[in-house]
Design a protein around this motif. Structure first.
Motif, PDB file in Angstrom:
ATOM      1  N   ASP A 163      -8.186 -19.522   5.719  1.00  0.00           N
ATOM      2  CA  ASP A 163      -7.654 -20.855   5.980  1.00  0.00           C
ATOM      3  C   ASP A 163      -6.485 -20.802   6.951  1.00  0.00           C
ATOM      4  N   LEU A 164      -6.349 -21.855   7.768  1.00  0.00           N
ATOM      5  CA  LEU A 164      -5.162 -22.003   8.597  1.00  0.00           C
ATOM      6  C   LEU A 164      -3.932 -22.045   7.695  1.00  0.00           C
ATOM      7  N   GLY A 165      -2.901 -21.333   8.103  1.00  0.00           N
ATOM      8  CA  GLY A 165      -1.677 -21.314   7.319  1.00  0.00           C
ATOM      9  C   GLY A 165      -1.636 -20.232   6.259  1.00  0.00           C
ATOM     10  N   SER A 166      -2.753 -19.515   6.068  1.00  0.00           N
ATOM     11  CA  SER A 166      -2.742 -18.422   5.094  1.00  0.00           C
ATOM     12  C   SER A 166      -1.702 -17.387   5.500  1.00  0.00           C
ATOM     13  N   ARG A 167      -0.952 -16.925   4.531  1.00  0.00           N
ATOM     14  CA  ARG A 167       0.119 -15.959   4.787  1.00  0.00           C
ATOM     15  C   ARG A 167      -0.206 -14.656   4.073  1.00  0.00           C
ATOM     16  N   PHE A 168       0.076 -13.544   4.716  1.00  0.00           N
ATOM     17  CA  PHE A 168      -0.171 -12.254   4.088  1.00  0.00           C
ATOM     18  C   PHE A 168       0.844 -11.224   4.588  1.00  0.00           C
ATOM     19  N   PRO A 169       1.030 -10.134   3.841  1.00  0.00           N
ATOM     20  CA  PRO A 169       2.041  -9.136   4.223  1.00  0.00           C
ATOM     21  C   PRO A 169       1.770  -8.538   5.598  1.00  0.00           C
ATOM     22  N   ALA A 170       2.815  -8.318   6.348  1.00  0.00           N
ATOM     23  CA  ALA A 170       2.683  -7.805   7.709  1.00  0.00           C
ATOM     24  C   ALA A 170       2.054  -6.418   7.759  1.00  0.00           C
ATOM     25  N   LEU A 171       2.161  -5.642   6.684  1.00  0.00           N
ATOM     26  CA  LEU A 171       1.653  -4.266   6.701  1.00  0.00           C
ATOM     27  C   LEU A 171       0.230  -4.126   6.171  1.00  0.00           C
ATOM     28  N   ILE A 172      -0.399  -5.222   5.722  1.00  0.00           N
ATOM     29  CA  ILE A 172      -1.707  -5.107   5.101  1.00  0.00           C
ATOM     30  C   ILE A 172      -2.824  -5.049   6.135  1.00  0.00           C
ATOM     31  N   SER A 173      -3.917  -4.417   5.771  1.00  0.00           N
ATOM     32  CA  SER A 173      -5.160  -4.388   6.531  1.00  0.00           C
ATOM     33  C   SER A 173      -4.970  -3.825   7.945  1.00  0.00           C
ATOM     34  N   ALA A 174      -5.864  -4.226   8.871  1.00  0.00           N
ATOM     35  CA  ALA A 174      -5.805  -3.685  10.232  1.00  0.00           C
ATOM     36  C   ALA A 174      -4.591  -4.205  10.987  1.00  0.00           C
ATOM     37  N   THR A 175      -4.216  -5.474  10.773  1.00  0.00           N
ATOM     38  CA  THR A 175      -3.019  -5.992  11.437  1.00  0.00           C
ATOM     39  C   THR A 175      -1.786  -5.219  10.999  1.00  0.00           C
ATOM     40  N   GLY A 176      -1.766  -4.793   9.750  1.00  0.00           N
ATOM     41  CA  GLY A 176      -0.640  -4.019   9.239  1.00  0.00           C
ATOM     42  C   GLY A 176      -0.511  -2.673   9.907  1.00  0.00           C
ATOM     43  N   ARG A 177      -1.627  -2.054  10.213  1.00  0.00           N
ATOM     44  CA  ARG A 177      -1.589  -0.771  10.917  1.00  0.00           C
ATOM     45  C   ARG A 177      -1.029  -0.965  12.323  1.00  0.00           C
ATOM     46  N   CYS A 178      -1.407  -2.082  12.968  1.00  0.00           N
ATOM     47  CA  CYS A 178      -0.840  -2.394  14.291  1.00  0.00           C
ATOM     48  C   CYS A 178       0.661  -2.645  14.191  1.00  0.00           C
ATOM     49  N   PHE A 179       1.048  -3.420  13.181  1.00  0.00           N
ATOM     50  CA  PHE A 179       2.464  -3.727  12.999  1.00  0.00           C
ATOM     51  C   PHE A 179       3.269  -2.445  12.805  1.00  0.00           C
ATOM     52  N   ALA A 180       2.765  -1.555  11.955  1.00  0.00           N
ATOM     53  CA  ALA A 180       3.465  -0.287  11.712  1.00  0.00           C
ATOM     54  C   ALA A 180       3.498   0.574  12.969  1.00  0.00           C
ATOM     55  N   ALA A 181       2.439   0.506  13.769  1.00  0.00           N
ATOM     56  CA  ALA A 181       2.349   1.348  14.965  1.00  0.00           C
ATOM     57  C   ALA A 181       3.318   0.915  16.056  1.00  0.00           C
ATOM     58  N   PHE A 182       3.475  -0.387  16.240  1.00  0.00           N
ATOM     59  CA  PHE A 182       4.214  -0.863  17.404  1.00  0.00           C
ATOM     60  C   PHE A 182       5.592  -1.445  17.091  1.00  0.00           C
ATOM     61  N   ASN A 183       5.819  -1.794  15.845  1.00  0.00           N
ATOM     62  CA  ASN A 183       7.148  -2.300  15.491  1.00  0.00           C
ATOM     63  C   ASN A 183       7.992  -1.231  14.807  1.00  0.00           C
ATOM     64  N   THR A 184       7.408  -0.112  14.522  1.00  0.00           N
ATOM     65  CA  THR A 184       8.047   1.133  14.078  1.00  0.00           C
ATOM     66  C   THR A 184       9.234   0.970  13.133  1.00  0.00           C
ATOM     67  N   PRO A 185       9.046   0.353  11.976  1.00  0.00           N
ATOM     68  CA  PRO A 185      10.116   0.424  10.977  1.00  0.00           C
ATOM     69  C   PRO A 185      10.270   1.869  10.513  1.00  0.00           C
ATOM     70  N   ASP A 186      11.413   2.211   9.960  1.00  0.00           N
ATOM     71  CA  ASP A 186      11.625   3.608   9.587  1.00  0.00           C
ATOM     72  C   ASP A 186      10.720   4.015   8.421  1.00  0.00           C
ATOM     73  N   GLU A 187      10.631   5.297   8.198  1.00  0.00           N
ATOM     74  CA  GLU A 187       9.699   5.858   7.210  1.00  0.00           C
ATOM     75  C   GLU A 187       9.952   5.322   5.811  1.00  0.00           C
ATOM     76  N   ALA A 188      11.213   5.195   5.440  1.00  0.00           N
ATOM     77  CA  ALA A 188      11.533   4.701   4.095  1.00  0.00           C
ATOM     78  C   ALA A 188      11.046   3.263   3.924  1.00  0.00           C
ATOM     79  N   MET A 189      11.233   2.440   4.966  1.00  0.00           N
ATOM     80  CA  MET A 189      10.757   1.061   4.911  1.00  0.00           C
ATOM     81  C   MET A 189       9.239   1.008   4.833  1.00  0.00           C
ATOM     82  N   LEU A 190       8.583   1.886   5.587  1.00  0.00           N
ATOM     83  CA  LEU A 190       7.126   1.929   5.560  1.00  0.00           C
ATOM     84  C   LEU A 190       6.612   2.288   4.171  1.00  0.00           C
ATOM     85  N   ARG A 191       7.206   3.302   3.583  1.00  0.00           N
ATOM     86  CA  ARG A 191       6.762   3.731   2.248  1.00  0.00           C
ATOM     87  C   ARG A 191       6.978   2.626   1.220  1.00  0.00           C
TER      88      ARG A 191
END
Length: 261
Positions: free
Chosen positions: A137-165
């Motif tokens: 649905d339009l407006g659906s919200r989900f965690p930035a780190l989940i699924s394939a978008t989450g892998r992209c977010f982790a790859a390019f926005n590079t939060p530190d390791e502790a935050m990632l864990r």
């Protein structure tokens, strides 16, 4: 020599902050909530919470069930959300491209925007009439780190390791990957320019995501294609990703300099 202008400080507006927190709490709940629970979850004084809920109700953003004495998000929020989406340049530019992808591949295509450091929201989507279809649905919200978008977010926005864990540990998956495996997939996403979730987020479903970037080369939007794993395998992830990357490279220059782009 002129003195530099003093740095502007953000002014806290507690009532607004609390109202937004209440709306988000109600929006994220699958059932109506009572005043006491909302206050407890958000660390608010119950009387303050009740006052804000009554104002939100008067404005049509929240509804009240007099039988259960509980509150829930009302339809008044939709006009605000619809206006925001319609005026978003990314949503308007990406929509016809999503329609083409969905029609060409027979898959669900969506576009997402990073709305805060930890969340993505769906701002555009296209679905095709199939016997089985994923509901988004339009407006659906989900965690930035989940699924394939989450892998992209982790790859390019590079939060530190502790935050990632910490963020990874809080995610809900159908088939949770091991953290080490996920980190390797994050590395691959950085190298390839796209990411894949093969049945981790939703069993039997493959998700392919391509990031869009801001002027600091950080992910701020994403384009996602979702489908039953067998169908995606038949099409081929590399072929699908190439098409998505071509769309991204066509649309991205049009966003430069546009507010909200």
């Amino acid at each position: 020599m002129d003195k530099p202008a003093p740095a502007q400080r953000k002014r806290a507006v507690p009532a607004v902050t609390r109202a937004i927190a209440i709306l988000r709490r109600l929006g994220g709940s699958d059932e109506p909530l009572g005043v006491q629970q909302i206050a407890r979850d958000l660390g608010l004084v119950p009387s303050t919470c009740l006052h804000i809920l009554r104002v939100l109700k008067d404005e049509g953003l929240v509804a009240f069930d007099p039988v259960s004495k509980r509150y829930f998000i009302d339809v008044g929020i939709l006009s605000i959300a619809r206006s925001a989406i319609e005026k978003n340049p990314f949503a308007s530019l990406i929509q016809p491209k999503l329609d083409d992808l969905a029609k060409s591949f027979g898959l669900t295509a969506i576009a997402v925007k990073l709305v805060e450091p930890t969340s993505m929201v769906v701002v555009a989507l296209s679905q095709v009439p199939l016997p089985f279809r994923l509901q988004v649905d339009l407006g659906s919200r989900f965690p930035a780190l989940i699924s394939a978008t989450g892998r992209c977010f982790a790859a390019f926005n590079t939060p530190d390791e502790a935050m990632l864990r910490k963020g990874f540990a809080a995610l809900n998956w159908d088939n949770p990957p091991e953290f080490a495996t996920w980190r390797e997939e994050v590395r691959q996403a950085r190298e390839q320019g796209y990411a894949v979730d093969r049945g981790n987020y939703i069993s039997g479903v493959t998700v392919v995501a391509v990031p869009f970037f801001d002027d600091r080369n950080r992910m701020n939007h994403g384009m996602v294609v979702i489908g039953i794993s067998e169908r995606v395998a038949t099409i081929g992830v590399p072929a699908l990703a190439r098409e998505m990357l071509a769309v991204r490279d066509e649309v991205a220059p049009m966003l430069m300099g546009k507010p909200g782009g």
